[in-house]
Design a protein around this motif. Structure first.
Motif, PDB file in Angstrom:
ATOM      1  N   PHE A   1     -55.992 -46.025   0.327  1.00 56.26           N
ATOM      2  CA  PHE A   1     -57.145 -45.339   0.640  1.00 56.26           C
ATOM      3  C   PHE A   1     -58.488 -45.704   0.264  1.00 56.26           C
ATOM      4  O   PHE A   1     -59.354 -45.528   0.856  1.00 56.26           O
ATOM      5  N   TYR A   2     -58.552 -45.851  -1.165  1.00 56.92           N
ATOM      6  CA  TYR A   2     -59.774 -46.502  -1.740  1.00 56.92           C
ATOM      7  C   TYR A   2     -60.283 -47.670  -1.089  1.00 56.92           C
ATOM      8  O   TYR A   2     -61.608 -47.611  -0.979  1.00 56.92           O
ATOM      9  N   GLY A   3     -59.543 -48.633  -0.729  1.00 60.13           N
ATOM     10  CA  GLY A   3     -59.851 -49.780   0.018  1.00 60.13           C
ATOM     11  C   GLY A   3     -60.327 -49.594   1.234  1.00 60.13           C
ATOM     12  O   GLY A   3     -61.534 -50.133   1.734  1.00 60.13           O
ATOM     13  N   ILE A   4     -59.736 -48.582   2.112  1.00 60.21           N
ATOM     14  CA  ILE A   4     -60.187 -47.995   3.339  1.00 60.21           C
ATOM     15  C   ILE A   4     -61.832 -47.477   3.097  1.00 60.21           C
ATOM     16  O   ILE A   4     -62.574 -47.635   3.877  1.00 60.21           O
ATOM     17  N   GLN A   5     -62.083 -46.826   1.968  1.00 57.71           N
ATOM     18  CA  GLN A   5     -63.329 -46.041   1.952  1.00 57.71           C
ATOM     19  C   GLN A   5     -64.322 -47.109   1.401  1.00 57.71           C
ATOM     20  O   GLN A   5     -65.672 -47.145   2.054  1.00 57.71           O
ATOM     21  N   SER A   6     -64.061 -48.350   1.078  1.00 55.22           N
ATOM     22  CA  SER A   6     -64.819 -49.327   0.973  1.00 55.22           C
ATOM     23  C   SER A   6     -65.118 -50.056   2.226  1.00 55.22           C
ATOM     24  O   SER A   6     -66.072 -50.481   2.536  1.00 55.22           O
ATOM     25  N   ILE A   7     -64.071 -50.307   2.978  1.00 57.14           N
ATOM     26  CA  ILE A   7     -64.326 -50.708   4.463  1.00 57.14           C
ATOM     27  C   ILE A   7     -65.443 -49.880   5.031  1.00 57.14           C
ATOM     28  O   ILE A   7     -66.223 -50.231   5.909  1.00 57.14           O
ATOM     29  N   ARG A   8     -65.279 -48.594   5.007  1.00 55.31           N
ATOM     30  CA  ARG A   8     -66.116 -47.720   5.632  1.00 55.31           C
ATOM     31  C   ARG A   8     -67.654 -48.035   5.241  1.00 55.31           C
ATOM     32  O   ARG A   8     -68.323 -48.076   6.255  1.00 55.31           O
ATOM     33  N   GLN A   9     -67.868 -48.268   4.205  1.00 55.27           N
ATOM     34  CA  GLN A   9     -69.239 -48.832   3.800  1.00 55.27           C
ATOM     35  C   GLN A   9     -69.678 -50.211   3.953  1.00 55.27           C
ATOM     36  O   GLN A   9     -70.745 -50.428   3.813  1.00 55.27           O
ATOM     37  N   LEU A  10     -69.003 -51.002   4.360  1.00 56.01           N
ATOM     38  CA  LEU A  10     -68.962 -52.164   4.980  1.00 56.01           C
ATOM     39  C   LEU A  10     -69.391 -52.200   6.485  1.00 56.01           C
ATOM     40  O   LEU A  10     -70.108 -53.046   7.068  1.00 56.01           O
ATOM     41  N   LEU A  11     -69.222 -51.061   7.032  1.00 56.12           N
ATOM     42  CA  LEU A  11     -69.442 -51.158   8.713  1.00 56.12           C
ATOM     43  C   LEU A  11     -70.737 -50.619   8.951  1.00 56.12           C
ATOM     44  O   LEU A  11     -71.382 -50.176   7.784  1.00 56.12           O
ATOM     45  N   PRO A  12     -71.406 -50.969  10.008  1.00 57.23           N
ATOM     46  CA  PRO A  12     -72.784 -50.306  10.347  1.00 57.23           C
ATOM     47  C   PRO A  12     -72.648 -48.759   9.824  1.00 57.23           C
ATOM     48  O   PRO A  12     -72.032 -47.907  10.230  1.00 57.23           O
ATOM     49  N   ILE A  13     -73.938 -48.273   9.434  1.00 59.31           N
ATOM     50  CA  ILE A  13     -74.298 -47.016   9.071  1.00 59.31           C
ATOM     51  C   ILE A  13     -73.872 -45.893  10.406  1.00 59.31           C
ATOM     52  O   ILE A  13     -73.473 -44.894  10.128  1.00 59.31           O
ATOM     53  N   THR A  14     -74.226 -46.359  11.513  1.00 57.28           N
ATOM     54  CA  THR A  14     -74.019 -45.724  13.047  1.00 57.28           C
ATOM     55  C   THR A  14     -72.777 -45.916  13.590  1.00 57.28           C
ATOM     56  O   THR A  14     -72.331 -45.066  14.343  1.00 57.28           O
ATOM     57  N   PHE A  15     -71.800 -46.565  12.749  1.00 56.79           N
ATOM     58  CA  PHE A  15     -70.407 -46.788  13.331  1.00 56.79           C
ATOM     59  C   PHE A  15     -69.758 -45.640  13.434  1.00 56.79           C
ATOM     60  O   PHE A  15     -69.135 -45.407  14.627  1.00 56.79           O
ATOM     61  N   GLU A  16     -69.782 -44.654  12.598  1.00 58.92           N
ATOM     62  CA  GLU A  16     -69.099 -43.257  12.690  1.00 58.92           C
ATOM     63  C   GLU A  16     -69.642 -42.302  13.502  1.00 58.92           C
ATOM     64  O   GLU A  16     -69.023 -40.940  13.369  1.00 58.92           O
ATOM     65  N   TYR A  17     -70.791 -42.415  13.940  1.00 59.34           N
ATOM     66  CA  TYR A  17     -71.810 -41.375  14.263  1.00 59.34           C
ATOM     67  C   TYR A  17     -72.152 -41.546  15.714  1.00 59.34           C
ATOM     68  O   TYR A  17     -73.537 -41.301  15.962  1.00 59.34           O
TER      69      TYR A  17
ATOM     70  N   ASP B   1     -65.992 -30.056   3.712  1.00 58.78           N
ATOM     71  CA  ASP B   1     -67.067 -31.061   3.798  1.00 58.78           C
ATOM     72  C   ASP B   1     -67.397 -31.658   2.327  1.00 58.78           C
ATOM     73  O   ASP B   1     -67.709 -33.120   2.379  1.00 58.78           O
ATOM     74  N   LEU B   2     -67.150 -30.835   1.274  1.00 55.77           N
ATOM     75  CA  LEU B   2     -67.439 -31.599  -0.167  1.00 55.77           C
ATOM     76  C   LEU B   2     -66.586 -32.444  -0.004  1.00 55.77           C
ATOM     77  O   LEU B   2     -66.594 -33.460  -0.741  1.00 55.77           O
ATOM     78  N   LEU B   3     -65.098 -32.138   0.155  1.00 55.12           N
ATOM     79  CA  LEU B   3     -64.002 -33.051  -0.219  1.00 55.12           C
ATOM     80  C   LEU B   3     -64.041 -34.108   0.608  1.00 55.12           C
ATOM     81  O   LEU B   3     -63.806 -35.243   0.011  1.00 55.12           O
ATOM     82  N   ASP B   4     -64.616 -34.175   1.810  1.00 50.47           N
ATOM     83  CA  ASP B   4     -64.978 -35.682   2.598  1.00 50.47           C
ATOM     84  C   ASP B   4     -66.042 -36.395   1.828  1.00 50.47           C
ATOM     85  O   ASP B   4     -65.898 -37.731   1.893  1.00 50.47           O
ATOM     86  N   GLN B   5     -66.832 -35.779   1.175  1.00 50.42           N
ATOM     87  CA  GLN B   5     -67.932 -36.629   0.647  1.00 50.42           C
ATOM     88  C   GLN B   5     -67.445 -37.152  -0.784  1.00 50.42           C
ATOM     89  O   GLN B   5     -67.872 -38.192  -1.111  1.00 50.42           O
ATOM     90  N   MET B   6     -66.599 -36.296  -1.337  1.00 51.16           N
ATOM     91  CA  MET B   6     -65.939 -36.741  -2.753  1.00 51.16           C
ATOM     92  C   MET B   6     -64.965 -37.916  -2.151  1.00 51.16           C
ATOM     93  O   MET B   6     -65.017 -39.186  -3.199  1.00 51.16           O
ATOM     94  N   ALA B   7     -64.346 -37.958  -1.171  1.00 53.38           N
ATOM     95  CA  ALA B   7     -63.258 -39.010  -0.869  1.00 53.38           C
ATOM     96  C   ALA B   7     -64.166 -40.314  -0.466  1.00 53.38           C
ATOM     97  O   ALA B   7     -63.646 -41.410  -1.001  1.00 53.38           O
ATOM     98  N   MET B   8     -65.213 -40.218   0.070  1.00 49.23           N
ATOM     99  CA  MET B   8     -65.945 -41.552   0.265  1.00 49.23           C
ATOM    100  C   MET B   8     -66.327 -42.116  -0.765  1.00 49.23           C
ATOM    101  O   MET B   8     -66.631 -43.447  -0.984  1.00 49.23           O
ATOM    102  N   LEU B   9     -66.915 -41.345  -1.844  1.00 54.50           N
ATOM    103  CA  LEU B   9     -67.401 -41.851  -3.349  1.00 54.50           C
ATOM    104  C   LEU B   9     -66.104 -41.924  -4.186  1.00 54.50           C
ATOM    105  O   LEU B   9     -66.601 -42.175  -5.381  1.00 54.50           O
ATOM    106  N   LYS B  10     -65.088 -41.927  -3.874  1.00 48.12           N
ATOM    107  CA  LYS B  10     -63.720 -42.200  -4.601  1.00 48.12           C
ATOM    108  C   LYS B  10     -63.724 -41.278  -5.827  1.00 48.12           C
ATOM    109  O   LYS B  10     -63.010 -41.506  -6.746  1.00 48.12           O
ATOM    110  N   MET B  11     -64.224 -40.030  -5.550  1.00 43.32           N
ATOM    111  CA  MET B  11     -63.885 -38.947  -6.640  1.00 43.32           C
ATOM    112  C   MET B  11     -62.514 -38.369  -6.237  1.00 43.32           C
ATOM    113  O   MET B  11     -62.059 -38.131  -4.982  1.00 43.32           O
ATOM    114  N   ASN B  12     -61.761 -37.871  -7.287  1.00 45.44           N
ATOM    115  CA  ASN B  12     -60.373 -37.496  -7.084  1.00 45.44           C
ATOM    116  C   ASN B  12     -59.871 -36.311  -7.627  1.00 45.44           C
ATOM    117  O   ASN B  12     -58.917 -35.836  -7.379  1.00 45.44           O
TER     118      ASN B  12
END
Length: 542
Positions: A127-143, A184-195
């Motif tokens: 899961f945390y590896g996938i979170q790193s992939i998210r940040q390798l992708l363009p910023i606009t990729f998810e939006y 929403d807070l949980l989403d942001q925690m997950a992207m930042l690898k807070m558990n």
């Protein structure tokens, strides 16, 4: 999930796309920007071109992570990647032999021209590896922006967290926010690898969790008539404030958190901060007088009547429902800022203390806390509490004539340090206690940015300077606390949390010797753009 108008959303989206347009197809300088900074990151030669034909290979045990990655890639590539049984362009791989090197949450991410491999000992690491992939992708990729292909530089990341406890606490007793805000807070925690999500659900100003055996806790205790506007002020809002979570809603949030590999730790305050509960059931208070749910903030007169077996059973009954509801290993019982005066004036308490040979109200609190700790131990849970429960005079209230504290806190307790001399942390770990460091001068998100600027948040180290190496394993990590007394709105709350949450994420994950505030601020710009897309308010330091 955050609510805003279509016009505001479109305008925000347009502005952000303009700001990041030049860097959306590939990384402008070839350097990735990931928060928290990985333990080890090295670059290879070339780039991986990720297009709409990408397919993913993953074992059945990683179904949740597979679906997460498929959903992520579908957002920018317009179609969800297919799952294949072999030769996947992206391979998610579990390897139990990696536990010794990567731990429970670490991962290895390898990007080559031929594809991507994420290897970990557990699904959390994947899961945390996938979170790193998210940040390798363009910023606009998810939006909203669609891509025929994107480029990712070839690299290898070997990563694992510094601490096992990386927490955000939300106080909803003082101001109720609701489940969508929590998600929403949980989403942001997950992207930042807070558990760890520490959920402060009960206090003087509101009881926010449904307890079916005692319905008045929410029927009466969840609503206050008015709210103080600012410290030391007689001004009030003139409006009632209410809200609570039904158990089904809590289950929904817990399931959401589980998919994000976030543990939820509920806090049920005892034996102080009890006004809302006493308002619902007056017989549980030590003063034996009716109370109303508090409309002001601070330390209040009454406390639970813990010399009465019926009141102790009342609290155990509440914990029984909490134990069933929350699957995590830890339950927080607060234990801070207890007012001892009603105990000192209660014949029932004084008689109880005499029978139990308890020399002081502090000893009585520790005696009670140990009873709760033992109860939770027998239920397969572990108790946690603010460091008041150790018995030290952290508020400088007792004076030189106070009786020496003789009771000793149960060793299974997790001590949550928030106030007092830092030597108290050393004392706790030397006595064998596990500690989460949330020193208020460093981690309280309700404090202004003048008091705790981003640089101070980032500089925080949960391990006190000079702590003997043999005790460092007892420092479980850190928590950032969003107390909400003076933070009534979601927008205000967001500006207090963001961007400091990203700093605390790196405090909890990145090795101390690898931290670099200049680099962090550069990387933070990418995260800020993401927050803008989501409509999340954040504070800009001047």
């Amino acid at each position: 999930m955050i609510q805003f108008t279509k016009i505001k959303y479109a305008l925000s989206l347009f502005i952000v796309i303009l700001a990041v347009f030049k860097s959306t197809n590939s990384l402008a300088d070839g350097k990735v920007q990931i928060i928290p900074q990985p333990t080890s990151l090295s670059y290879g030669k070339g780039e991986l071109v990720l297009n709409q034909k990408v397919c993913i290979q993953a074992p059945a045990e990683l179904q949740s992570e597979l679906e997460l990655l498929q959903s992520l890639l579908q957002k920018g590539l317009s179609r969800g990647p297919k799952q294949v049984s072999k030769n996947g362009d992206i391979q998610l791989m579990l390897d139990a032999n990696r536990l010794s090197t990567l731990g429970e949450e670490g991962y290895k991410l390898l990007v080559e021209e031929e594809g991507i491999k994420i290897t970990a000992a557990t699904s959390a690491g994947i899961f945390y590896g996938i979170q790193s992939i998210r940040q390798l992708l363009p910023i606009t990729f998810e939006y909203g922006k669609q891509y025929q292909s994107v480029k990712i530089p070839c690299l290898e990341i070997i990563d694992r967290p510094r601490f096992p406890w990386r927490a955000l606490m939300l106080d909803e007793s003082r101001h109720f926010k609701g489940k969508e805000v929590v998600k929403d807070l949980l989403d942001q925690m997950a992207m930042l690898k807070m558990n760890t999500f520490h959920w402060h659900l009960t206090d003087d100003q509101g009881w926010r969790i449904e307890i079916k055996k005692y319905p008045k806790l929410t029927q009466i205790g969840s609503e206050r008539k008015d709210t103080q506007i600012s410290r030391n002020s007689e001004l009030r809002t003139g409006e009632p404030h209410s809200g609570f979570y039904k158990q089904d809603e809590i289950k929904e949030i817990l399931e959401y958190a589980k998919r994000l590999h976030i543990k939820v730790v509920p806090e049920i305050e005892m034996p102080g901060h009890a006004t809302a509960a006493i308002a619902a059931y007056p017989w549980v208070g030590a003063m034996e007088t009716p109370q109303e749910v508090a409309v002001t903030f601070g330390k209040f007169d009454d406390s639970f009547q813990i010399a009465d077996p019926k009141v102790v059973q009342f609290l155990k009954d509440i914990l029984d429902e909490v134990i069933v509801l929350f699957p995590g290993a830890v339950i927080h019982i607060g234990g801070d800022e207890v007012n001892f005066k009603p105990w000192e004036h209660s014949a029932k308490v004084l008689d109880f203390m005499k029978k139990k040979e308890l020399a002081s109200p502090v000893d009585l609190q520790i005696y009670f806390t140990n009873e709760i700790s033992n109860y939770l131990d027998h239920k397969g849970k572990r108790m946690m509490g603010w460091n008041d429960i150790m018995g030290s005079d952290i508020h400088d209230e007792r004076g030189e004539d106070a009786a020496a504290v003789k009771q000793k806190l149960a060793k299974s307790t997790i001590v949550h340090f928030w106030k007092g001399d830092l030597n108290l942390i050393n004392q706790a770990v030397e006595e064998g206690y596990d500690v989460v460091n949330s020193n208020h001068w460093d981690t309280y998100l309700d404090y202004t940015y003048e008091r705790i600027p981003l640089s101070k948040s980032y500089a925080f180290d949960p391990v006190p300077e000079g702590l003997n190496e043999q005790y460092k394993s007892h420092i479980l990590g850190a928590g950032a606390q969003m107390w909400s007394e003076w933070i009534p709105t979601v927008a205000q709350m967001q500006k207090q949390i963001f961007p400091r949450l990203a700093a605390y994420a790196e405090v909890g994950w990145t090795p101390a010797e690898s931290k670099d505030f200049t680099r962090f601020k550069q990387n933070l710009e990418q995260i800020k753009r993401r927050w803008e897309f989501l409509g999340i308010q954040f504070y800009e330091e001047q």
